[in-house]
Design a protein around this motif. Structure first.
Motif, short mmCIF file in Angstrom:
data_model
loop_
_atom_site.label_atom_id
_atom_site.label_comp_id
_atom_site.label_asym_id
_atom_site.label_seq_id
_atom_site.Cartn_x
_atom_site.Cartn_y
_atom_site.Cartn_z
N ARG A 283 23.85 -34.28 -51.25
CA ARG A 283 23.42 -32.96 -51.47
C ARG A 283 24.25 -31.92 -52.15
O ARG A 283 25.41 -32.00 -51.99
CB ARG A 283 23.34 -32.29 -49.91
N ARG A 284 23.62 -31.02 -52.91
CA ARG A 284 24.43 -30.01 -53.78
C ARG A 284 24.92 -28.99 -52.79
O ARG A 284 26.03 -28.50 -52.85
CB ARG A 284 23.62 -29.51 -54.52
N SER A 285 24.32 -28.81 -51.62
CA SER A 285 24.99 -27.65 -50.77
C SER A 285 25.84 -28.41 -49.67
O SER A 285 25.71 -29.63 -49.44
CB SER A 285 23.74 -27.08 -49.69
N ALA A 286 26.86 -27.91 -49.03
CA ALA A 286 27.63 -28.22 -48.17
C ALA A 286 27.12 -28.95 -47.04
O ALA A 286 26.07 -28.34 -46.37
CB ALA A 286 28.83 -27.31 -47.89
N GLY A 287 27.32 -30.10 -46.72
CA GLY A 287 26.97 -30.87 -45.53
C GLY A 287 25.66 -31.53 -45.62
O GLY A 287 24.84 -31.02 -46.42
N GLY A 288 25.27 -32.18 -44.58
CA GLY A 288 23.64 -32.66 -44.50
C GLY A 288 23.50 -34.09 -45.20
O GLY A 288 24.52 -34.30 -46.13
N PRO A 290 21.01 -36.20 -48.00
CA PRO A 290 20.03 -35.76 -48.89
C PRO A 290 18.57 -36.41 -48.47
O PRO A 290 18.64 -37.54 -47.75
CB PRO A 290 20.54 -36.51 -50.35
N ARG A 291 17.64 -35.87 -48.98
CA ARG A 291 16.13 -36.38 -48.44
C ARG A 291 15.28 -36.75 -49.53
O ARG A 291 15.28 -35.66 -50.46
CB ARG A 291 15.66 -35.59 -47.40
N LEU A 292 14.74 -37.69 -49.45
CA LEU A 292 13.72 -38.11 -50.77
C LEU A 292 12.47 -37.58 -50.28
O LEU A 292 11.88 -38.20 -49.28
CB LEU A 292 13.91 -39.46 -50.97
N ARG A 293 11.94 -36.52 -51.01
CA ARG A 293 10.59 -35.99 -50.38
C ARG A 293 9.31 -36.59 -50.96
O ARG A 293 8.23 -36.65 -50.66
CB ARG A 293 10.56 -34.60 -50.41
N TRP A 294 9.65 -36.95 -52.30
CA TRP A 294 8.33 -37.55 -52.96
C TRP A 294 9.06 -38.29 -54.29
O TRP A 294 10.01 -38.08 -54.73
CB TRP A 294 7.64 -36.34 -53.64
N LEU A 304 9.77 -39.99 -61.69
CA LEU A 304 10.15 -38.68 -61.01
C LEU A 304 10.18 -38.87 -59.62
O LEU A 304 9.54 -39.36 -58.91
CB LEU A 304 8.86 -37.79 -61.29
N ALA A 305 11.25 -38.22 -59.07
CA ALA A 305 11.60 -37.87 -57.75
C ALA A 305 11.98 -36.67 -56.98
O ALA A 305 12.82 -36.03 -58.02
CB ALA A 305 12.63 -39.20 -57.16
N VAL A 306 11.54 -36.09 -56.08
CA VAL A 306 12.04 -34.91 -55.67
C VAL A 306 13.05 -35.24 -54.35
O VAL A 306 12.61 -35.91 -53.36
CB VAL A 306 10.94 -33.99 -55.01
N ILE A 307 14.30 -34.82 -54.61
CA ILE A 307 15.54 -35.00 -53.74
C ILE A 307 15.66 -33.68 -53.10
O ILE A 307 16.35 -32.85 -53.98
CB ILE A 307 16.55 -35.93 -54.25
N ASP A 308 15.65 -33.24 -51.97
CA ASP A 308 15.95 -32.10 -51.51
C ASP A 308 15.04 -30.98 -52.11
O ASP A 308 13.85 -31.09 -52.15
CB ASP A 308 17.27 -31.63 -51.48
N GLU A 309 15.59 -30.05 -52.86
CA GLU A 309 14.89 -29.18 -53.66
C GLU A 309 14.82 -29.30 -55.12
O GLU A 309 14.67 -28.40 -55.85
CB GLU A 309 15.19 -27.86 -53.28
N THR A 310 15.05 -30.60 -55.41
CA THR A 310 15.38 -30.82 -57.20
C THR A 310 14.43 -31.97 -57.54
O THR A 310 14.55 -33.04 -56.78
CB THR A 310 16.95 -30.88 -57.35
N TYR A 323 16.46 -35.61 -67.11
CA TYR A 323 16.27 -34.04 -66.84
C TYR A 323 15.98 -33.91 -65.40
O TYR A 323 15.82 -34.60 -64.69
CB TYR A 323 15.45 -33.35 -67.91
N GLN A 324 16.41 -32.25 -65.06
CA GLN A 324 15.95 -31.87 -63.65
C GLN A 324 15.43 -30.62 -63.78
O GLN A 324 15.78 -29.85 -64.68
CB GLN A 324 17.31 -32.05 -62.86
N ILE A 325 14.51 -30.44 -62.68
CA ILE A 325 14.10 -28.86 -62.44
C ILE A 325 14.55 -28.61 -61.06
O ILE A 325 14.01 -29.32 -60.02
CB ILE A 325 12.40 -29.06 -62.74
N GLU A 326 15.13 -27.54 -60.90
CA GLU A 326 15.57 -27.08 -59.61
C GLU A 326 14.39 -26.06 -59.06
O GLU A 326 13.48 -25.71 -59.49
CB GLU A 326 16.96 -26.05 -59.66
N GLY A 327 14.73 -25.77 -57.54
CA GLY A 327 13.69 -24.76 -56.96
C GLY A 327 12.39 -25.39 -56.46
O GLY A 327 11.40 -24.50 -56.50
N ILE A 328 12.30 -26.65 -56.34
CA ILE A 328 11.09 -27.11 -55.85
C ILE A 328 10.86 -26.84 -54.30
O ILE A 328 11.66 -26.98 -53.32
CB ILE A 328 10.91 -28.76 -55.79
N ASP A 329 9.68 -26.14 -53.99
CA ASP A 329 9.28 -25.67 -52.60
C ASP A 329 9.24 -26.94 -51.60
O ASP A 329 8.59 -27.81 -51.99
CB ASP A 329 7.98 -24.73 -52.71
N LYS A 330 9.81 -27.06 -50.57
CA LYS A 330 9.84 -28.14 -49.49
C LYS A 330 8.51 -28.12 -48.92
O LYS A 330 8.27 -29.50 -48.74
CB LYS A 330 10.82 -27.82 -48.36
#
Length: 525
Positions: A283-288, A290-294, A304-310, A323-330
């Motif tokens: 995870r990029r943010s401290a703690g926790g 990572p979660r594979l969402r899609w 393609l894979a969404v992990i947390d919000e990326t 490449y990566q795209i940030e800010g994907i809505d959960k």
């Protein structure tokens, strides 16, 4: 021509006379061409009746007498003056309502060449190295609608027959994946389509033995076989038809976090094996954890894979990120076009369209302040965008809105599923027609997992019976309503429209309920 209907038949005829299909009176056509009570005469001039035309078909006309009785007459038995009147009314009402006898034929769209993203096969694979967010960051460059882009249909067509297959009970606390189609060869070398899904019971204690299965549904035999049992949690994510490779999540915790992304092969001979297993990036943010969402295949090596919000595009074989795209809505459920060239990313207030191979932003389609559900049409030429009370269709080649259906009742907040080039099933189970501009029917699908398989809808239910159903939609009851809508000579008012009826799946069939066929307007009483 003065045949008096029985009491039972009269009640039925009165109920279908209006064709509002809503229980709400629809106003008559404007005064310039309003259907009025008039004298109808047969071709020989021997019989006549005073009545109002309420429906017109190719070879007949339905008339409503002043006493509420309804009669159906063949056009060839009417006088020439009456035939001309019928033709004039049909033409006017069709123009007024924007309705014809059937939707336009689907466009002829040829699949593009299969998408293949180049990569250096000589790159060494670090078997134990986790995936990394080390690719370039792609960003939205401006704020405009998408320009014209080619349709992107799947290069492979899937065809399945209706089926109903029951399996061992799956409790509500057990996770499943939506059914996914695979193609294999039978003993004669012919291609056949089966459905696969995962069943994963949460592991809450160390060394706890739980149900972790990959199930294959043989539609031609009406059976289900457990193809793999695993000692770790297992979730099926996607399947690449051309290569026969499946994408799976392995070893996640009871909250769905952690674990690895892996490839599953061996469906043809039944010897399933996991390979190219890659741990999720930290995870990029401290703690926790990572979660594979899609996750979704783009070609046989890249996903393609969404992990947390990326969102990231990785070569699953080498682990390299492109490449990566940030800010994907959960809350967002992404959609990829049939040929894998485009990805639609919902956000609160609209949807962004990107290319998958390069991560280039194509444009933004704004909607209400909600996170919409999205899906690409079977032909790959339109993108459905669904909010709680609207379904829009964006046409990719023409770069324009191709349909907009509004509803007084909730259409749900999840992914809509295309039935054909015109009709969709929304998250609430509502059948909508883009061409007709109204919701048609509602199917009780609450508590089920659904996905489109070819031209059919696959529905998996856990309760009261755990079963997989492959259903053809619309069913007979909804098709009857569609015919009434198409042949109605009463103006359709989308603002006052309500769903005509609903159906529940009971004992292997759709059972119709709450059918609202309408009542007589004051003008016709």
């Amino acid at each position: 021509m003065h045949r008096r209907p029985t009491r039972t038949r009269l009640a039925i005829l009165r109920s279908i006379a209006l064709s509002t299909l809503t229980g709400i009176a629809i106003t008559a056509s404007n005064a310039g061409a309003q259907n009025v009570e008039r004298i109808w005469v047969d071709a020989g001039g021997s019989f006549s009746v005073k009545a109002t035309m309420i429906n017109a078909y190719d070879n007949s006309v339905v008339l409503l007498r002043s006493d509420g009785g309804e009669i159906t007459l063949s056009l060839d038995k009417l006088s020439e003056q009456d035939k001309a009147y019928v033709a004039e009314q049909k033409q006017f009402e069709s123009t007024l309502n924007g309705l014809r006898a059937a939707p336009p034929s689907p466009p002829k769209i040829v699949a593009l060449e299969p998408l293949k993203i180049p990569f250096d096969a000589s790159e060494a694979e670090a078997a134990d190295a986790p995936l990394q967010f080390d690719g370039p960051i792609r960003q939205r460059v401006s704020d405009h609608l998408p320009a014209s882009i080619p349709a992107d249909r799947s290069p492979m067509d899937v065809s399945v027959a209706d089926a109903r297959i029951m399996i061992q009970r799956v409790d509500f606390n057990i996770g499943i994946s939506p059914p996914i189609a695979i193609n294999t060869l039978d003993a004669s070398g012919n291609s056949k389509t089966s459905l696969i899904m995962s069943i994963s019971e949460p592991i809450r204690l160390p060394d706890q033995i739980t149900r972790q299965e990959l199930v294959r549904f043989e539609l031609d035999r009406g059976s289900a076989d457990v193809m793999m049992r695993h000692n770790e949690t297992l979730r099926l994510l996607d399947h690449h038809l051309e290569s026969g490779r499946s994408l799976v999540a392995v070893g996640f915790n009871s909250l769905g976090s952690g674990g690895s992304l892996a490839v599953l092969e061996g469906w043809q001979d039944g010897g399933l094996e996991l390979s190219h297993r890659k741990e999720l990036p930290p995870r990029r943010s401290a703690g926790g954890v990572p979660r594979l969402r899609w996750a979704k295949w783009i070609d046989q090596n890249h996903a393609l894979a969404v992990i947390d919000e990326t969102l990231g595009l990785w070569n699953i074989t080498t682990g390299k990120q492109l490449y990566q795209i940030e800010g994907i809505d959960k809350r967002a459920a992404l959609a990829v076009s049939g040929g894998g060239r485009y990805v639609a990313i919902p956000y609160e207030g609209g949807v962004d369209l990107w290319t998958t191979a390069t991560g280039d932003w194509q444009g933004r389609i704004k909607v209400e302040k909600q996170v919409p559900g999205v899906s690409f049409s079977p032909l790959g030429n339109q993108l459905a965008i669904a909010t709680t009370r609207r379904v829009r269709a964006w046409d990719l080649p023409s770069a324009a809105l191709a349909g907009d259906v509004r509803s007084r009742n909730s259409l749900g907040t999840g992914t809509p599923f295309w039935i054909d080039h015109d009709m969709l099933i929304t998250d609430s189970g509502t059948l909508v027609s883009l061409y007709r501009g109204v919701p048609i029917w509602r199917y009780d699908v609450a508590g089920s997992d659904r996905t489109r398989i070819g031209s059919k809808l696959a529905i998996f239910r856990k309760s009261p019976i755990t079963e997989l159903v492959i259903a053809t939609l619309p069913h007979a009851g909804a098709e009857s309503m569609i015919r009434r809508i198409d042949h109605s000579v009463t103006k359709i008012e989308p603002e006052s429209w309500q769903v005509a009826g609903r159906s529940a799946w009971e004992e292997g069939q759709w059972v119709d309920r709450d059918v609202k066929i309408g009542s007589l307007t004051k003008e016709r009483r």
